[in-house]
Structure formats: C-alpha cells, structure tokens
Design an enzyme around this catalytic site. Structure first.
Site, short mmCIF file in Angstrom:
data_model
loop_
_atom_site.label_atom_id
_atom_site.label_comp_id
_atom_site.label_asym_id
_atom_site.label_seq_id
_atom_site.Cartn_x
_atom_site.Cartn_y
_atom_site.Cartn_z
N CYS A 101 6.93 -5.09 -9.32
CA CYS A 101 5.80 -4.22 -8.99
C CYS A 101 5.15 -4.71 -7.70
O CYS A 101 4.74 -5.87 -7.60
CB CYS A 101 4.79 -4.23 -10.14
SG CYS A 101 3.22 -3.45 -9.71
N ASP A 155 -5.81 -0.73 2.42
CA ASP A 155 -4.61 0.11 2.36
C ASP A 155 -3.84 -0.03 3.68
O ASP A 155 -4.43 -0.01 4.76
CB ASP A 155 -4.99 1.57 2.11
CG ASP A 155 -3.79 2.41 1.66
OD1 ASP A 155 -3.79 2.86 0.50
OD2 ASP A 155 -2.86 2.59 2.47
N HIS A 212 -1.00 -5.80 -15.12
CA HIS A 212 -0.20 -4.62 -14.83
C HIS A 212 -0.51 -3.50 -15.84
O HIS A 212 -0.14 -3.58 -17.00
CB HIS A 212 1.29 -4.93 -14.83
CG HIS A 212 2.09 -3.73 -14.41
ND1 HIS A 212 2.34 -3.42 -13.09
CD2 HIS A 212 2.62 -2.71 -15.15
CE1 HIS A 212 3.01 -2.29 -13.03
NE2 HIS A 212 3.19 -1.82 -14.26
N GLY A 255 0.59 12.41 -6.91
CA GLY A 255 0.92 11.64 -5.70
C GLY A 255 0.88 10.14 -5.91
O GLY A 255 0.80 9.38 -4.94
N HIS A 283 -4.58 1.85 -9.60
CA HIS A 283 -5.37 1.48 -8.44
C HIS A 283 -6.38 2.58 -8.12
O HIS A 283 -6.15 3.75 -8.40
CB HIS A 283 -4.50 1.21 -7.21
CG HIS A 283 -3.52 2.29 -6.87
ND1 HIS A 283 -2.33 2.45 -7.53
CD2 HIS A 283 -3.57 3.28 -5.94
CE1 HIS A 283 -1.69 3.49 -7.02
NE2 HIS A 283 -2.41 4.02 -6.06
N HIS A 330 -8.49 4.09 -4.98
CA HIS A 330 -8.72 4.18 -3.54
C HIS A 330 -10.23 4.27 -3.32
O HIS A 330 -10.89 5.11 -3.96
CB HIS A 330 -8.09 5.44 -2.95
CG HIS A 330 -6.60 5.54 -3.08
ND1 HIS A 330 -5.74 5.29 -2.04
CD2 HIS A 330 -5.81 5.87 -4.14
CE1 HIS A 330 -4.49 5.47 -2.43
NE2 HIS A 330 -4.51 5.82 -3.71
#
Ligand code: AMP
Ligand code: ZN
Length: 117
Positions: A3, A29, A45, A90, A97, A99
C-alpha cells in the site's frame, strides 16, 4: 501489504509531512489541485470509508481533530475536505484519506466534482 500510503507512513516512500501524531499522518499531495492540498490519513490501513467501523473509528475522530491544526499551520481558515470512496468516486489509493483543499475560492456542482458522464 503493498500500500502506497502505508509506505509513506513508515518512510519507505518519501513525502512532505505537514503533521503527525500517534494516529494520524498528513502530507502534501504530489499533484495539488489547489494552493493548499494535503492528504490526511490514519496510521492504520483502512481501505476507504466503507471500512470504517466501531473498532477503527477512533482514527477518523483523530483525523478530524488534526484537521484544524493542519489548516492553521497552512494558514487557511476556509477549506474543503473530500474523501473519495471506491472507483466511481475516483479513489485511486485504497488507503482511507481525506483531501484538505484550500487557498482558493471554490465552486460547487458537477464541474467542481469532476463529473465525467
Ligand atoms: P484519490 O484519487 O482520492 O485516491 O487520491 C489519491 C491522491 O494521492 C491523489 O490526489 C494523488 O495525487 C496523491 N498521491 C499519489 N501518490 C502520491 C505520493 N507519492 N505522494 C503524495 N501524494 C500522492
Ligand atoms: Zn495502507
């Protein structure tokens, strides 16, 4: 486990760290779509929002405790938090995670969601 974000957490893959604590790791990012574009991830995870449950939701709470600190460190008071879950949304990296996007005035609607069909 193979990962990408687990490897970023353990330092196998370099990143530009913006925040870290016992539960949370945050980094810039690699392909920003806003002046501030950080990724905030659990140090465990979890594949995506679909895998959040009562055994791991503490990590999600810790992420949301970290976000205001990250925003303050980045010098933004207004920001958008997005978590893509699954292929149609997407999600390209299958480690939960969030953003954090800011530093620009954002629109809303199909275009800003990158709707393709
Ligand atoms: P998503 O498409 O929601 O799964 O988001 C994955 C994000 O990870 C994308 O915005 C990518 O630009 C970002 N990304 C991929 N590889 C890296 C990396 N090595 N370091 C930082 N960000 C990355
Ligand atoms: Zn992972």
């Amino acid at each position: 486990m193979d990962c990408l974000f687990c490897k970023i957490i353990n330092g196998e893959i370099p990143s530009t760290k913006v925040y870290e604590d016992e539960f949370v790791f945050a980094f810039k990012d690699i392909a920003p779509i806003a002046p501030v574009h950080d990724l905030v991830i659990p140090k465990k995870h979890i594949c995506c929002a679909n895998e959040v449950d009562s055994d791991n939701s503490e990590y999600v709470a810790k992420i949301f405790e970290a976000v205001p600190k990250i925003a303050k460190a980045e010098g933004i008071e207004s920001y958008r938090i997005i978590s893509n879950c699954g292929d149609d949304a997407g999600q390209t990296v299958k480690h939960l995670h969030f953003h954090v996007l800011g530093g620009v005035k954002m629109g809303w609607g199909a275009e800003s969601l990158g709707k393709t069909e």
